[in-house]
Design an enzyme around this catalytic site. Structure first.
Site, PDB file in Angstrom:
ATOM      1  N   GLU A   1       0.881  -1.186   0.083  1.00 55.04           N
ATOM      2  CA  GLU A   1      -0.070  -0.080  -0.116  1.00 55.04           C
ATOM      3  C   GLU A   1       0.852   1.154   0.137  1.00 55.04           C
ATOM      4  O   GLU A   1       0.305   2.206  -0.689  1.00 55.04           O
ATOM      5  CB  GLU A   1      -1.070  -0.017   1.113  1.00 55.04           C
ATOM      6  CG  GLU A   1      -0.260   0.127   2.325  1.00 55.04           C
ATOM      7  CD  GLU A   1       0.327  -1.205   3.014  1.00 55.04           C
ATOM      8  OE1 GLU A   1       0.979  -1.243   4.227  1.00 55.04           O
ATOM      9  OE2 GLU A   1       0.000  -2.118   2.553  1.00 55.04           O
ATOM     10  N   ASP A   2       2.166   1.103   0.650  1.00 53.68           N
ATOM     11  CA  ASP A   2       3.027   2.398   0.577  1.00 53.68           C
ATOM     12  C   ASP A   2       3.552   2.704  -0.653  1.00 53.68           C
ATOM     13  O   ASP A   2       3.520   3.755  -1.217  1.00 53.68           O
ATOM     14  CB  ASP A   2       4.080   2.231   1.730  1.00 53.68           C
ATOM     15  CG  ASP A   2       4.803   0.950   1.260  1.00 53.68           C
ATOM     16  OD1 ASP A   2       4.409  -0.117   1.038  1.00 53.68           O
ATOM     17  OD2 ASP A   2       5.941   0.878   1.917  1.00 53.68           O
TER      18      ASP A   2
ATOM     19  N   ARG B   1       7.196  -7.402  -2.840  1.00 51.76           N
ATOM     20  CA  ARG B   1       7.421  -5.899  -3.040  1.00 51.76           C
ATOM     21  C   ARG B   1       7.982  -5.594  -4.288  1.00 51.76           C
ATOM     22  O   ARG B   1       7.281  -4.695  -4.947  1.00 51.76           O
ATOM     23  CB  ARG B   1       8.007  -5.423  -1.857  1.00 51.76           C
ATOM     24  CG  ARG B   1       6.974  -5.397  -0.505  1.00 51.76           C
ATOM     25  CD  ARG B   1       7.761  -4.773   0.738  1.00 51.76           C
ATOM     26  NE  ARG B   1       8.078  -3.479   0.590  1.00 51.76           N
ATOM     27  CZ  ARG B   1       6.950  -2.471   0.882  1.00 51.76           C
ATOM     28  NH1 ARG B   1       6.048  -2.838   1.174  1.00 51.76           N
ATOM     29  NH2 ARG B   1       7.592  -1.439   0.679  1.00 51.76           N
TER      30      ARG B   1
END
Length: 123
Positions: free
Chosen positions: A32-33, A78
């Site tokens: 989300e970041d 990620r």
């Protein structure tokens, strides 16, 4: 002022971020970041921001395997997020920057009771 900015970007994240990215974040409970930085950089055409703790939290006696970052695939996922988000945005909106604003380097000597955000960087 800061609250309005946060509200604005939360609204944009919820309403304007491509649905495929929101779905990815929800399904993987990760990135989300990264998605927020992609959104902000794509919108503003400026370098992303990175917000991290001032000190790294270390707890050798803690055994919490339920944390997302404890999973070995966390960093691989990620990287996959970045690749997937780049594909969705049809470009890499994140820009390189050579600037660092480290709170340790910019110490102020005001008493804690006068500081507006005196717990920033504390765990």
């Amino acid at each position: 002022m800061v609250q309005e900015i946060i509200r604005y970007w939360n609204y944009v994240f919820t309403t304007k971020l491509p649905k495929h990215i929101r779905k990815w974040v929800d399904e993987h409970m990760n990135c989300e970041d990264i998605a927020m930085n992609f959104l902000i950089s794509n919108t503003t055409r400026k370098a992303p921001i990175k917000v991290t703790a001032k000190k790294k939290f270390r707890c050798p006696e803690c055994v919490n395997t339920e944390m997302l970052s404890a999973d070995l695939t966390h960093m691989i996922e990620r990287t996959q997020c970045i690749n997937y988000f780049t594909e969705i945005f049809d470009e890499m909106p994140l820009k390189s920057v050579e600037f660092r604003a480290d709170p340790v380097l910019f110490k102020d000597y005001f008493p804690d009771k006068l500081k507006r955000f005196n717990n920033v960087g504390m765990l």
